[in-house]
Design a protein around this motif. Structure first.
Motif, mmCIF file in Angstrom:
data_model
loop_
_atom_site.group_PDB
_atom_site.id
_atom_site.type_symbol
_atom_site.label_atom_id
_atom_site.label_comp_id
_atom_site.label_asym_id
_atom_site.label_seq_id
_atom_site.Cartn_x
_atom_site.Cartn_y
_atom_site.Cartn_z
ATOM 1 N N PHE A 141 -4.010 9.334 7.110
ATOM 2 C CA PHE A 141 -3.966 7.876 7.249
ATOM 3 C C PHE A 141 -4.244 7.512 8.708
ATOM 4 C CE2 PHE A 141 -1.444 8.874 3.565
ATOM 5 C CZ PHE A 141 -1.759 7.873 2.659
ATOM 6 N N ILE B 272 -7.300 5.133 4.575
ATOM 7 C CA ILE B 272 -6.942 6.466 4.101
ATOM 8 C C ILE B 272 -8.236 7.266 4.019
ATOM 9 C CG2 ILE B 272 -6.975 5.607 1.702
ATOM 10 C CD1 ILE B 272 -5.090 7.888 0.944
ATOM 11 N N ILE C 120 -6.625 0.685 2.701
ATOM 12 C CA ILE C 120 -5.342 0.809 2.007
ATOM 13 C C ILE C 120 -4.993 -0.464 1.254
ATOM 14 C CG2 ILE C 120 -2.862 1.182 2.336
ATOM 15 C CD1 ILE C 120 -3.640 2.966 4.756
#
Length: 386
Positions: free
Chosen positions: A101, A106, A365
């Motif tokens: 991350f 991600i 994300i």
């Protein structure tokens, strides 16, 4: 209104980011059945805990296809969500650990294409369940060899998905999403193999002996390389093998062509053009065998798909979500097979990201919850249809 669904998605979001990480940590290139099946087993176990019906379509070479159904006892036509568990990334292509991350992103194998879309589907389904959604079946179909156009299964996997979806009121393919866009058109893809046979000779006698298979290939490749219409047919000569040693006229050469087309008519033209190029001898005496390695149809215009997008945009307007504009893609996907069979289909409804098919693949994300909310809004809207 879907306020309760949306609130539940927000509450569950952090939990599903972890599921996203878990599944992407399972490296699953198409030709690694063990990895693909491990992803499927994870999702089957997850689904059993939710009380959903699961089915596994087992394969000998390809990974097994997984079908998960929520509200399996409903007699209404299902909404189908679909994604593929396989990736193009060979095991070890990413750093250790494979998933990381960074700020709002991600990174990892398949985080965007297409495991992120699968997790968004699961997040939407769990949220619908917790909000007592019982109207119609929600079916999640997980393909196992999409990235190779189902070569490992000889099309058995995609045929299974089409059969399971035949009564669907809507088929949402969870390929990567471009904000504000719905993919309704995709190019078809055909991979050709040109296998050339010449005659060997000593390199010093190339002026009057031997038939150079590489020269034959070069002439053909230059012709094929000129076929580049961005909105129509494009051809890329992408792999070539030929020759043995530097001081010998090569008697064999083989090359592969990735050819793309926007319609059935173009596909027919392309077939005839490739045969014409194969039959013409650049080096008199060289012979060429042309074969099709794999083929995926184009996703063409469909009134049913246009109508489905109209329904979806109605649902989004009601719930304050951005409406979608129909677009076309130069890439191919299994949505083409679904649309070809007359099943209402919208492609690219998954998560947003970039650098797909590269070691820098990432997803945003925040797009996980956004994708799940789109699915929930569509499911709620279809409660009032048929």
């Amino acid at each position: 209104m879907c306020k309760s669904f949306f609130n539940t998605i927000d509450v569950l979001n952090e939990q599903f980011i972890k599921v996203w990480e878990d599944i992407c940590m399972i490296e699953s290139p198409t030709d690694y059945k063990l990895g693909v099946d491990a992803v499927g087993a994870y999702i089957i176990d997850f689904s059993h805990k939710q009380g959903w019906k699961t089915e596994c379509f087992e394969q000998n070479i390809a990974g097994n296809v997984v079908c998960v159904t929520m509200n399996a006892d409903s007699l209404k036509s299902p909404i189908v969500l679909s994604g593929h568990m396989d990736t193009v990334h060979k095991v070890g292509s990413f750093e250790t650990p494979a998933v990381r991350f960074e700020n709002d992103k991600i990174f990892g194998p398949g985080v965007c294409d297409c495991k992120g879309g699968i997790i968004a589907a699961l997040l939407a389904m769990v949220s619908l369940k917790q909000c007592s959604y019982r109207d119609r079946p929600i079916m999640l179909l997980l393909q196992s060899d999409e990235e190779s156009n189902s070569m490992q299964s000889d099309k058995a996997t995609v045929d299974y998905i089409c059969e399971k979806s035949k009564n669907a009121v809507a088929f949402l393919n969870m390929e990567p999403y471009s904000p504000g866009k719905a993919c309704l058109l995709r190019k078809g893809i055909v991979t050709y193999r040109f296998k050339i046979n010449g005659a060997a000779a000593h390199a010093s006698k190339c002026a009057n002996e031997g038939l150079n298979a590489i020269e034959e290939a070069a002439g053909k490749i230059l012709q094929i390389a000129g076929l580049k219409d961005d909105d129509g047919v494009t051809c890329c000569c992408s792999v070539i093998h030929g020759g043995t040693v530097a001081n010998a006229v090569p008697d064999k050469c083989e090359f592969y062509v990735d050819a793309r087309f926007a319609s059935t008519k173009q596909a027919k033209w392309l077939e005839e053009k490739m045969q014409e190029i194969a039959d013409h001898e650049e080096v008199t005496g060289c012979k060429t065998d042309l074969s099709v390695v794999s083929m995926r149809p184009a996703m063409e215009n469909s009134r049913k798909n246009d109508k489905l997008l109209e329904y979806i945009n109605n649902a989004f307007e009601i719930n304050g979500l951005p409406v979608l504009k129909a677009v076309k893609s130069k890439g191919g996907s299994d949505a083409a097979y679904i649309s070809e069979r007359g099943i209402p289909c919208i492609d690219s409804m998954g998560v947003s990201g970039g650098n797909i098919h590269s070691p820098g693949e990432f997803a945003l994300i925040d797009s996980l919850a956004e994708s799940a909310k789109r699915i929930a809004a569509i499911a709620d809207y279809f409660s009032n249809i048929r």
